[in-house]
Scaffold this motif. Structure first.
Motif, PDB file in Angstrom:
ATOM      1  N   LYS A  31       1.975   7.110  -6.865  1.00 60.98           N
ATOM      2  CA  LYS A  31       0.976   8.083  -7.318  1.00 60.98           C
ATOM      3  C   LYS A  31       1.477   9.516  -7.165  1.00 60.98           C
ATOM      4  O   LYS A  31       0.804  10.453  -7.573  1.00 60.98           O
ATOM      5  N   THR A  32       2.662   9.689  -6.572  1.00 59.71           N
ATOM      6  CA  THR A  32       3.267  11.013  -6.432  1.00 59.71           C
ATOM      7  C   THR A  32       4.289  11.195  -7.551  1.00 59.71           C
ATOM      8  O   THR A  32       4.290  10.452  -8.526  1.00 59.71           O
ATOM      9  N   GLN A  46       0.890   4.155  -2.970  1.00 57.59           N
ATOM     10  CA  GLN A  46       0.705   5.586  -2.705  1.00 57.59           C
ATOM     11  C   GLN A  46       1.914   6.395  -3.174  1.00 57.59           C
ATOM     12  O   GLN A  46       1.763   7.482  -3.728  1.00 57.59           O
ATOM     13  N   GLU A  73       0.832  -1.210   0.000  1.00 62.12           N
ATOM     14  CA  GLU A  73       0.000   0.000   0.000  1.00 62.12           C
ATOM     15  C   GLU A  73       0.866   1.260   0.000  1.00 62.12           C
ATOM     16  O   GLU A  73       0.551   2.236  -0.681  1.00 62.12           O
ATOM     17  N   HIS A  74       1.957   1.225   0.756  1.00 61.88           N
ATOM     18  CA  HIS A  74       2.876   2.368   0.788  1.00 61.88           C
ATOM     19  C   HIS A  74       3.472   2.617  -0.597  1.00 61.88           C
ATOM     20  O   HIS A  74       3.536   3.761  -1.057  1.00 61.88           O
TER      21      HIS A  74
END
Length: 99
Positions: free
Chosen positions: A26-27, A23, A19-20
Motif C-alpha cells: 500500500k506504500t 501494508q 499482513e506486513h
C-alpha cells in the motif's frame, strides 16, 4: 519472508508476514519476495503458502510461485565449473592473505 527448516514457524507467523506484505504494497514499494525451503514444514506446503498469499493479497498484489528443478539449481558441475571454482578460490585466498 523466508521459511526455512532451521527456524520453525507457525500459522501466526504466516499471518504476520502476509499482513506486513499487504501494508508494504500500500506504500510506494510494490515488490516482495517469499522464499520457502522444501523441507521447512510438511503441513505449510508451497501450494498452501501460495494460496494463502494469493487469497489475502487479492486486489492488492499478485502472487506467483516457482519451484526450481534440479537443472535450474545448477545440475552437476562440469570440468569448466570445477576449474573456474579452483581459480576463484585461489584468487580469494590471495586477496585475503594480502598477496
Amino acid at each position: 519472508a523466508a521459511y526455512i527448516f532451521e527456524e520453525p514457524f507457525t500459522i501466526r507467523d504466516l499471518q504476520v508476514n502476509v499482513e506486513h506484505l499487504v501494508q508494504k504494497m500500500k506504500t510506494t514499494v510494490k515488490r516482495g519476495l517469499v522464499l520457502r525451503n522444501e523441507k521447512c514444514n510438511e503441513n505449510y506446503t508451497t501450494d498452501f503458502i501460495f494460496n494463502l498469499y494469493s487469497e489475502e493479497g487479492k486486489g492488492i498484489f499478485d502472487s506467483r510461485k516457482n519451484v526450481p528443478g534440479h537443472m535450474q539449481q545448477g545440475g552437476s558441475p562440469t570440468p569448466f565449473d570445477r576449474n573456474f571454482a579452483t581459480k576463484m578460490g585461489a584468487k580469494a585466498m590471495n586477496w585475503m592473505s594480502g598477496k
